[in-house]
Design an enzyme around this catalytic site. Sequence first.
Site, mmCIF file in Angstrom:
data_model
loop_
_atom_site.group_PDB
_atom_site.id
_atom_site.type_symbol
_atom_site.label_atom_id
_atom_site.label_comp_id
_atom_site.label_asym_id
_atom_site.label_seq_id
_atom_site.Cartn_x
_atom_site.Cartn_y
_atom_site.Cartn_z
ATOM 1 N N LYS A 147 42.674 25.443 43.868
ATOM 2 C CA LYS A 147 42.196 26.834 43.795
ATOM 3 C C LYS A 147 42.429 27.514 45.144
ATOM 4 O O LYS A 147 42.270 26.885 46.200
ATOM 5 C CB LYS A 147 40.705 26.829 43.425
ATOM 6 N N SER A 190 35.609 31.849 37.702
ATOM 7 C CA SER A 190 36.682 32.299 38.553
ATOM 8 C C SER A 190 37.837 31.302 38.699
ATOM 9 O O SER A 190 38.942 31.682 39.089
ATOM 10 C CB SER A 190 36.128 32.609 39.941
ATOM 11 N N SER A 214 31.915 28.794 37.519
ATOM 12 C CA SER A 214 33.348 29.049 37.737
ATOM 13 C C SER A 214 34.273 27.875 37.479
ATOM 14 O O SER A 214 35.490 28.048 37.433
ATOM 15 C CB SER A 214 33.581 29.554 39.157
#
Lengths: 475, 94, 478
Positions: free
Chosen positions: A64, A139, A163
């Site tokens: 990420k 996210s 997330s």
Amino acid sequence: MNTASLTAHELMDRIKIGGITPARIVDDVLARAQAVNPGTHAFIRFADKITAGEGACPLPIAIKDNICVNGSLTTCASKILEGFRPPYDAEVVARIKAAGGVILGSANMDEFAFGSSCETSVYGPSHNPWDLKRVPGGSSGGSAAAVAAGQAVWALGSDTGGSIRQPAAFCGVVGLKPTYGRVSRYGLIAFGSSLDQIGPITKDVRDGALLLNIIAGFDPKDSTSVNAPVPDYTRALGRDVKGLRIGIPREYFIPGIQPEVLAAVRAAIDVFKAQGAQIVDIALPHTAYAVATYYIVATAEASSNLARFDGVEYGLRAFPAVPRKGKLIDMYEETRAQGFGAEAKRRIMLGTYVLSSGYYDAYYLRAQKVRTLIKQDFEKAFGACDVILSPTTPTTAFRIGEKMNDPVAMYLSDIFTIPANMAGIPAISIPCGFDGAKLPVGLQLMAGPFAEETLLAAAYAYEQAAPWHQARASL
Amino acid sequence: MITAETVNYISSLARLHLEGPEAVKLAGDLEAILHYAAKLNALDVASVTPTSHVLNVENVFRDDVPAPGLTPEQAFSFAIESQDNAYKVPRIIE
Amino acid sequence: MSTFETVIGLEVHLQLKTRTKIFCACPNVFGGTPNSHVCPVCLGLPGSLPVLNRQVLFDGMKVGLALGCRINTFVKFDRKNYFYPDLPKGYQITQFDFPIAQQGRIAFISGGKKKHVGITRAHIEEDAGKLVHDAAHQCSLADYNRTGTPLIEIVSEPDMRSAQEAYDYLTALKLTLSYLGVSDCDMEKGSLRCDANVSIRPLGEDRLGTKTELKNLNSFSALKRAVEFEAGRHEGVILGGGQIVQETLLWDEAKGRTVSMRSKENAHDYRYFPEPDLVPFTFDAAVIEDVRRTLPELPAAKQARLMTGHGLNDYDASILVQDPALADFFEACVSAGAEPKKAANWLNGPVMKELNDRGCPLAGLKLTPANLVKLAARVEDGTISNLAGKDVLADIVVSGEDVDCVIAAKGLAQVSDDAMLVSVVDEVLAANIKAVEEIRAGKAGVTGFLVGQAMKKMQGKANPKKINEIIARRLTHG
């Protein structure tokens, strides 16, 4: 079966018997990643240099974009960090590299992890591999989409209010948020420091255990990482769930849940029942307050964490065309005005407001007290059960653009995932079916602090009995 | 009620330049979120201890032993602007 | 006579001289090439996290205990949020509601009277970086070497009523802190820094007036001048019918006035909240007692002991305790057999002069207590004159040689041969008939002139007391 659709443990088994080389795996997965990325946009960028690794687990991984990789662009999908290359590795990245892991590139995300759809990325949204018109969740949407689309063997995400789990549910993969303190946050660009936790997004539960084995453990560079021994999490897999007490929180089964989600979760309860688990009705009375509490606590921390993005040392620096308040303040205000997107601004403003003079007690302090009540709900519940079961999300993946203009509606999509962050407990989302549009449904399991083994054992038992995780998106 | 004046004050504290429709929209958004957050007022929390750390971990220290930091090359690899081994910013007038 | 009284409270920042910074392992050293002692943590890079240096907590406890504070057994850190280019994270990690120490008191003498000033709190925080303003290039340059230097901020009650009291408080505070050995306490280098909160109120009024905060007080004299200036400014504003605005002002030493700090406008809403990246710290009373046992004897206690134990007066004792090394040296001299008052005179007089002339600490001299005691004895028993004694001192502080060897090598021993001294005195008397007449006429003061003449002839190697006696004898019997 092609390389890109295999799990990490399947690939490791093949490496061991000489069926495939780590270099071949990297080539195959990278080829797949590049081929389908125009559709999914799971990766913001691929790494400059990708070479096969050596070590215990030399597999390609998506990271990420809020986890620092030494010398590589790390931008939190924000304009304000454009061009930023950290001079150090996050602890989790160092551990992955030490195990021979190969970083394929940066996974897309909501800007600074502010979002539940991946739509606030400055690089544009990611798309759900099961339906490219839909969001992959957020996210960590890029990480989940990458794993679901076979663009990475596995991925790292971060979870502040769901997330990891929410995008895992939307993309039909496994997402594990460990206990707060189980994995070092050093090198994770902070959103809500008291809530953030890095965790694995994988194709099945065994891979989740394997990746957790690599990243978990005390880090002297993170004061909030816990100095407790790390078991071999794979050893928990296969444990019998007979007699396991599974709590069903009545507050999580509310009107408004998509009926197909409800049906899939009910069916999952029956799967556990059939395996001899004991189903108990439990109460988490402060659930309804979790989202409001979360948005106060998390944004307050975020407003402070994001103060360092000011145009002084790194990232973007901008000045207004017409001077306003003096050069320095103009630089601060314009850099941040241009560098942050709408959602980041909204959260910075909210967080600043709830901490500001005269409002601290009414909002921030009150929210911290309600956090105590939420935590106590779980402490009490875990007296009566070992694992709590719920839907991961009220609905399956929504359409891109559907909730962009209603922040409160968007915030409510995290309603079932936020409480675990508030209480710091581990939670996992695993695939438990599909809705009528062939979109994956996620099942959430939560356990007490540091009870990841219990969590993984239950998740694995379910997965073996109901192998929804084997379905692959056709791209 | 989130007034334009409040938005102005908060944005200045947050060093975030806002103007025109963006400021108006944010005022409305904040209003809506805070309205939603007002549901917390229904709870009696007078005797509740606030949680700022979710785990009961205490006394995490580091020993007072030096370790090498960044080389000058590393320290300026990400700098927006530098001069004389320092990060350069617009002149601050006291 | 003013009808106002000045009310002053001081905030003193003390840099600790730990080996490493407060939250990272970068070396904690003064100066150096800009940004040569930095890492992701003290640069505030995204993703970095603080870990507390254990020593800082113990040093903070020491400071608190030395100032008579209560040490909190639960301590936590908070963020103070504001933007400034010397603050890379956009917040400073400090302590808000649970500081390491609270409610202390310090006593000192000011204007001949005993004065007490309350210590509100002492808390731990991180120092900011340094900004250099480059006018030529219209820019400022940020150096983060200093960022993360551990600080103890010591906040006093508004207990001082004059610039002199503030000066005396800071003097006493600095002395106490210097005994702890946790800081260089050097105002010039910035390891001790002082801000002053100043307000005035009509005499007899209980409520405090509006205060202003003065920064950039880089010396003791700057503190005194700035407070005097600011109190005068307040009085002028109030008498002129105006109101004081609560603000932060910078002391301009060159212009001798305070100026408004425009750049820190709007910075008072600091949005303090608990630092989520650092866990709380708790310790039981036993730990605090262990730290208390490591405290050295503090100046007030040492002074009292020098007075009661060795019979020194207030003045001598207070000078000796200014420098703990000097006080220790004094005690070693007494143990080596010196008479306390005489040892104090030597140390506070000639030895102090050597230190000032050479601009070095006591440790920089090769003086040992045994040698100084011997020197004092040689002067006392008349082997050498007082003047020669100072000559010997100047030698031994550098050479470290034995006093007797130096006396012999320099031929400084006084002539004690009476016959020789008598003949010299007779020569002097014969050559100064007029002076002799004046003495006989009752002008006793002239004797000193004759003694001087005789000493000159002896090239200083005579005991002036003895010459005085011989002159008196010759004049009565002659």
